[in-house]
Design a protein around this motif. Structure first.
Motif, mmCIF file in Angstrom:
data_model
loop_
_atom_site.group_PDB
_atom_site.id
_atom_site.type_symbol
_atom_site.label_atom_id
_atom_site.label_comp_id
_atom_site.label_asym_id
_atom_site.label_seq_id
_atom_site.Cartn_x
_atom_site.Cartn_y
_atom_site.Cartn_z
ATOM 1 N N SER A 18 0.173 9.813 1.732
ATOM 2 C CA SER A 18 0.674 8.447 1.557
ATOM 3 C C SER A 18 0.352 7.929 0.159
ATOM 4 O O SER A 18 1.157 7.213 -0.445
ATOM 5 N N ASN A 21 2.780 9.633 -2.240
ATOM 6 C CA ASN A 21 4.107 9.043 -2.074
ATOM 7 C C ASN A 21 4.182 7.666 -2.736
ATOM 8 O O ASN A 21 5.165 7.345 -3.410
ATOM 9 N N GLU A 22 3.154 6.865 -2.563
ATOM 10 C CA GLU A 22 3.151 5.529 -3.166
ATOM 11 C C GLU A 22 3.140 5.611 -4.692
ATOM 12 O O GLU A 22 3.844 4.855 -5.368
ATOM 13 N N ASN A 25 6.700 6.831 -5.858
ATOM 14 C CA ASN A 25 7.802 5.890 -5.684
ATOM 15 C C ASN A 25 7.568 4.535 -6.338
ATOM 16 O O ASN A 25 8.504 3.938 -6.850
ATOM 17 N N SER A 26 6.359 4.041 -6.330
ATOM 18 C CA SER A 26 6.095 2.691 -6.822
ATOM 19 C C SER A 26 5.569 2.637 -8.252
ATOM 20 O O SER A 26 5.655 1.602 -8.905
ATOM 21 N N CYS A 51 -2.767 1.829 -8.017
ATOM 22 C CA CYS A 51 -2.422 1.919 -6.599
ATOM 23 C C CYS A 51 -3.623 1.527 -5.735
ATOM 24 O O CYS A 51 -3.479 0.756 -4.785
ATOM 25 N N ARG A 55 -4.074 -1.722 -3.218
ATOM 26 C CA ARG A 55 -4.469 -1.556 -1.815
ATOM 27 C C ARG A 55 -5.715 -2.388 -1.490
ATOM 28 O O ARG A 55 -5.814 -2.987 -0.428
#
Length: 73
Positions: A18, A21-22, A25-26, A51, A55
């Motif tokens: 995860s 992926n973050e 993509n972000s 990131c 979070r």
């Protein structure tokens, strides 16, 4: 899925995927803006930091909202 050790490994992998992926993509982690490896590593390092900071901010906001709701009850 009945094995506890296997489920722990799957949980760790899901958490790591995860994050990847973050970042991809972000935070534009799919394509490096630098031509050399050192610059690309630095870009991914800062993307990982940003990131995790995002979070952490979301976590503290959710925690403070829950505390406010519990204080009202």
């Amino acid at each position: 899925m009945g094995n506890v050790e296997y489920r722990k490994e799957c949980g760790t992998r899901a958490g790591a995927e995860s994050l990847v992926n973050e970042i991809a993509n972000s935070h534009d982690g799919r394509q490096a803006r630098h031509r050399n490896e050192k610059g690309a590593r630095l870009q991914l390092f800062f993307a990982g930091i940003s990131c995790n900071v995002k979070r952490f901010i979301r976590f503290t906001q959710q925690k403070s909202e829950k505390n406010m709701v519990n204080a009202m009850v």
